[in-house]
Each structure stands twice: as structure tokens, then as C-alpha cells.
Design an enzyme around this catalytic site. Sequence first.
Site, PDB file in Angstrom:
ATOM      1  N   HIS A 136       6.349 -28.418  -6.778  1.00 37.14           N
ATOM      2  CA  HIS A 136       6.130 -26.969  -6.750  1.00 37.14           C
ATOM      3  C   HIS A 136       5.895 -26.430  -8.155  1.00 37.14           C
ATOM      4  O   HIS A 136       6.160 -27.122  -9.145  1.00 37.14           O
ATOM      5  CB  HIS A 136       7.349 -26.256  -6.134  1.00 37.14           C
ATOM      6  CG  HIS A 136       7.420 -26.368  -4.645  1.00 37.14           C
ATOM      7  ND1 HIS A 136       7.983 -27.451  -4.015  1.00 37.14           N
ATOM      8  CD2 HIS A 136       6.966 -25.549  -3.658  1.00 37.14           C
ATOM      9  CE1 HIS A 136       7.885 -27.293  -2.699  1.00 37.14           C
ATOM     10  NE2 HIS A 136       7.274 -26.149  -2.452  1.00 37.14           N
ATOM     11  N   LYS A 145       9.614 -21.777  -9.423  1.00 39.22           N
ATOM     12  CA  LYS A 145      10.460 -21.921  -8.231  1.00 39.22           C
ATOM     13  C   LYS A 145      11.923 -22.058  -8.650  1.00 39.22           C
ATOM     14  O   LYS A 145      12.246 -22.801  -9.566  1.00 39.22           O
ATOM     15  CB  LYS A 145      10.011 -23.130  -7.397  1.00 39.22           C
ATOM     16  CG  LYS A 145      10.790 -23.253  -6.090  1.00 39.22           C
ATOM     17  CD  LYS A 145      10.122 -24.191  -5.112  1.00 39.22           C
ATOM     18  CE  LYS A 145      10.971 -24.428  -3.867  1.00 39.22           C
ATOM     19  NZ  LYS A 145      11.222 -23.204  -3.088  1.00 39.22           N
TER      20      LYS A 145
HETATM   21  P1  NAD Z   1       9.375 -14.090  -6.043  1.00 35.91           P
HETATM   22  O1  NAD Z   1      10.436 -14.264  -7.080  1.00 35.91           O
HETATM   23  O2  NAD Z   1       7.959 -13.896  -6.466  1.00 35.91           O
HETATM   24  O3  NAD Z   1       9.756 -12.842  -5.090  1.00 35.91           O
HETATM   25  C1  NAD Z   1      11.063 -12.522  -4.701  1.00 35.91           C
HETATM   26  C2  NAD Z   1      11.165 -11.001  -4.784  1.00 35.91           C
HETATM   27  O4  NAD Z   1      12.434 -10.594  -4.227  1.00 35.91           O
HETATM   28  C3  NAD Z   1      11.122 -10.497  -6.248  1.00 35.91           C
HETATM   29  O5  NAD Z   1      10.107  -9.513  -6.396  1.00 35.91           O
HETATM   30  C4  NAD Z   1      12.506  -9.896  -6.444  1.00 35.91           C
HETATM   31  O6  NAD Z   1      12.509  -8.783  -7.330  1.00 35.91           O
HETATM   32  C5  NAD Z   1      12.859  -9.488  -5.007  1.00 35.91           C
HETATM   33  N1  NAD Z   1      14.275  -9.179  -4.838  1.00 35.91           N
HETATM   34  C6  NAD Z   1      15.340  -9.651  -5.538  1.00 35.91           C
HETATM   35  N2  NAD Z   1      16.478  -9.043  -5.144  1.00 35.91           N
HETATM   36  C7  NAD Z   1      16.121  -8.187  -4.153  1.00 35.91           C
HETATM   37  C8  NAD Z   1      16.854  -7.261  -3.350  1.00 35.91           C
HETATM   38  N3  NAD Z   1      18.187  -7.114  -3.469  1.00 35.91           N
HETATM   39  N4  NAD Z   1      16.184  -6.541  -2.420  1.00 35.91           N
HETATM   40  C9  NAD Z   1      14.844  -6.667  -2.261  1.00 35.91           C
HETATM   41  N5  NAD Z   1      14.074  -7.507  -3.035  1.00 35.91           N
HETATM   42  C10 NAD Z   1      14.726  -8.253  -3.958  1.00 35.91           C
HETATM   43  O7  NAD Z   1       9.528 -15.346  -5.076  1.00 35.91           O
HETATM   44  P2  NAD Z   1       8.498 -15.863  -3.944  1.00 35.91           P
HETATM   45  O8  NAD Z   1       7.656 -16.963  -4.494  1.00 35.91           O
HETATM   46  O9  NAD Z   1       7.847 -14.704  -3.273  1.00 35.91           O
HETATM   47  O10 NAD Z   1       9.530 -16.582  -2.950  1.00 35.91           O
HETATM   48  C11 NAD Z   1      10.580 -15.865  -2.355  1.00 35.91           C
HETATM   49  C12 NAD Z   1      11.386 -16.790  -1.455  1.00 35.91           C
HETATM   50  O11 NAD Z   1      10.558 -17.275  -0.381  1.00 35.91           O
HETATM   51  C13 NAD Z   1      11.912 -18.046  -2.173  1.00 35.91           C
HETATM   52  O12 NAD Z   1      13.184 -18.363  -1.638  1.00 35.91           O
HETATM   53  C14 NAD Z   1      10.882 -19.106  -1.797  1.00 35.91           C
HETATM   54  O13 NAD Z   1      11.393 -20.426  -1.883  1.00 35.91           O
HETATM   55  C15 NAD Z   1      10.593 -18.704  -0.380  1.00 35.91           C
HETATM   56  N6  NAD Z   1       9.324 -19.178   0.180  1.00 35.91           N
HETATM   57  C16 NAD Z   1       9.325 -19.531   1.481  1.00 35.91           C
HETATM   58  C17 NAD Z   1       8.154 -19.893   2.106  1.00 35.91           C
HETATM   59  C18 NAD Z   1       8.170 -20.184   3.591  1.00 35.91           C
HETATM   60  O14 NAD Z   1       7.132 -20.536   4.150  1.00 35.91           O
HETATM   61  N7  NAD Z   1       9.317 -20.022   4.260  1.00 35.91           N
HETATM   62  C19 NAD Z   1       6.961 -19.945   1.386  1.00 35.91           C
HETATM   63  C20 NAD Z   1       6.977 -19.577   0.037  1.00 35.91           C
HETATM   64  C21 NAD Z   1       8.165 -19.182  -0.553  1.00 35.91           C
END
Ligand code: NAD
Length: 269
Positions: free
Chosen positions: A155, A159
Amino acid sequence: MVNAIVTGAAGRMGGKIISLISDTEGIELVGAVERKGHPLIGKDVGEFLGLGATGVLLEDDLSKCAEAGDVVIDFTHRDVVMDTIRIAAEKEWAIVVGTTGLTSEETAEIGGIVQGTRCVLAPNMSVGVNVMLKVLDTVAAILGDQYDVEIVEAHHNLKKDAPSGTAIKMAQVIADSLGRNLEDVGIYGRKGMIGERPGEEIAIQAVRAGDIVGDHTVIFGGVGERLEIIHRAHSRDNFAKGALRAALWIVDQEKGLYDMQDVLGLRNI
Ligand code: NAD
């Protein structure tokens, strides 16, 4: 029309999901949430995502969001997601959880909290990965104990959790198929004089480099041959599409906890 609230709205996945909602019939954005202190709080979500004004302003508290919500879509952080699920369950909103890094205890706790509502929990929302999980179950059962199982995931360097939730899910599916307890046989990286590899190990190696969206390779290593099954994500679009498919599906289901195998109808194939 399904009314959606997106948490983590200014994040990589949150932004993709909101953009896709604006292009998808049958689902509309009614709320968007970020962490307290985020510089975009109070701004129109469509404007900062380059979609034009939507009238939906970025909130810093999910419980302040529209009562008219049908489903919350959460891609945030493991420290945040339990509160999101509790609020969604209280309000009887359905919830789609893509956030990864949850412990098995937290996953079990979610199962209890969501009994009052409906939830899809999946560490990977892509169709290809979920088909691969199905294939891994079958392949492991056919190959049995004679093949060493190694999982390599790669990744991007931003991450936060390792190994990926997807790699852990793959290891769990293979362990279940082989009748092993992943807690006992899971190995996460190796170093030093480790001796010969015990046959029952299921090992996961995590690579972090550049902007890799997400690669998963499962190696079944035998004598004189190996079988490799690979999934590569080219962009985040496939995760966002899967999340929307889950959101549109979950609102019509009975209360309870589901995963993407249920959403895609793969459970009984
Ligand atoms: P990212 O860091 O770009 O986004 C996460 C967002 O959540 C940030 O903007 C952050 O400010 C926000 N956040 C933090 N605290 C918060 C709160 N209390 N309330 C609301 N928002 C809040 O990360 P990302 O790449 O978008 O990934 C997010 C999650 O999704 C990770 O755990 C990642 O591993 C997961 N993910 C899952 C899949 C899937 O298919 N299930 C795919 C990609 C990523």
C-alpha cells in the site's frame, strides 16, 4: 431516494464517495462530517470537492447531522468508528463501515451494537477482492496442509494500519478453510535465526511505498510449484463504488451485521 451521511468527508475515500454519490441516481448526500478543528468545517462540501455548491455544509459532529439520514458511510480511523456506529445505531440509521484496523474484540463489539440497526462491515469493498476471498476459501480447501500460505500486501506510504484489513481477512478465510486458529498460526514479518518454517504458519508481509493503491498476493507454495492469486487496485474508485452498492443494499435489509459477501450475493455460491 436513499439519504446518505459521509464521515471522513474530506479524506481520500470520503471525497471519492461524495463525488460518486453526486453522479449516482437513487442516493443523495444529506450530511458530511469531519474531525473537530478540520479547516473545512462549515464549508459547502461540493465546493471544496470541485462539484459545485450542494447546500451540504461540513459538520464536526455526526449527531448534529440531518435526522432524515438513512445510511452513514464511514471511512475514517479506528479510533473514531466505534462512536460513529453508536450514534448511527441510536438514530437507527443503517451504516456502511469501510474503516480498517479494528481489533477482533472491536469487531465483536460492533456485532452487539448494531443489533438495533443494519450494518455492512467490510475491510475491502471491491468486487474483485470479494470474489478473491471466495476463491481463496475453495483453493485452500483443495490444496490442504501440503502448501505453505504466504500473503504479501502493498500500500501507499500514508496508510496508517498494518497489515491491511484485507490481508487479515484473507488470512482468516484461509485459516477457517484449513481448520486453523489464526491467533495461533498468524506470523507478521520475520527477522533473525527463525529456523525452519512450520507448515501451519499463515504469514503476512506488509510493504509500504509511494502511492500504491492496494495490492494483495496470496502464495500457496508447494514442492516443485507454487500457485499465486493476485488482486491489484488501480484506483480508489472500485472501493467507493462498492461502498455505494453496499449503502443502497443495506437500507432494505433486516437488522443485523453483514459483509460484502452478502451485498454481492456470494455467500451461498
Ligand atoms: P484519510 O486519512 O484520507 O481519511 C480519513 C478522514 O477521516 C480524514 O479526513 C480525517 O480527518 C477524518 N476523520 C478523523 N477523525 C474524524 C472524526 N472524528 N469524525 C469524522 N472524520 C474524521 O484515509 P482514507 O485513505 O480515506 O482511509 C480511511 C479508512 O478507510 C482507513 O481505515 C482505510 O484503511 C480504509 N479503507 C478501506 C477501504 C475498503 O474498501 N473498506 C478502502 C480504502 C481505505
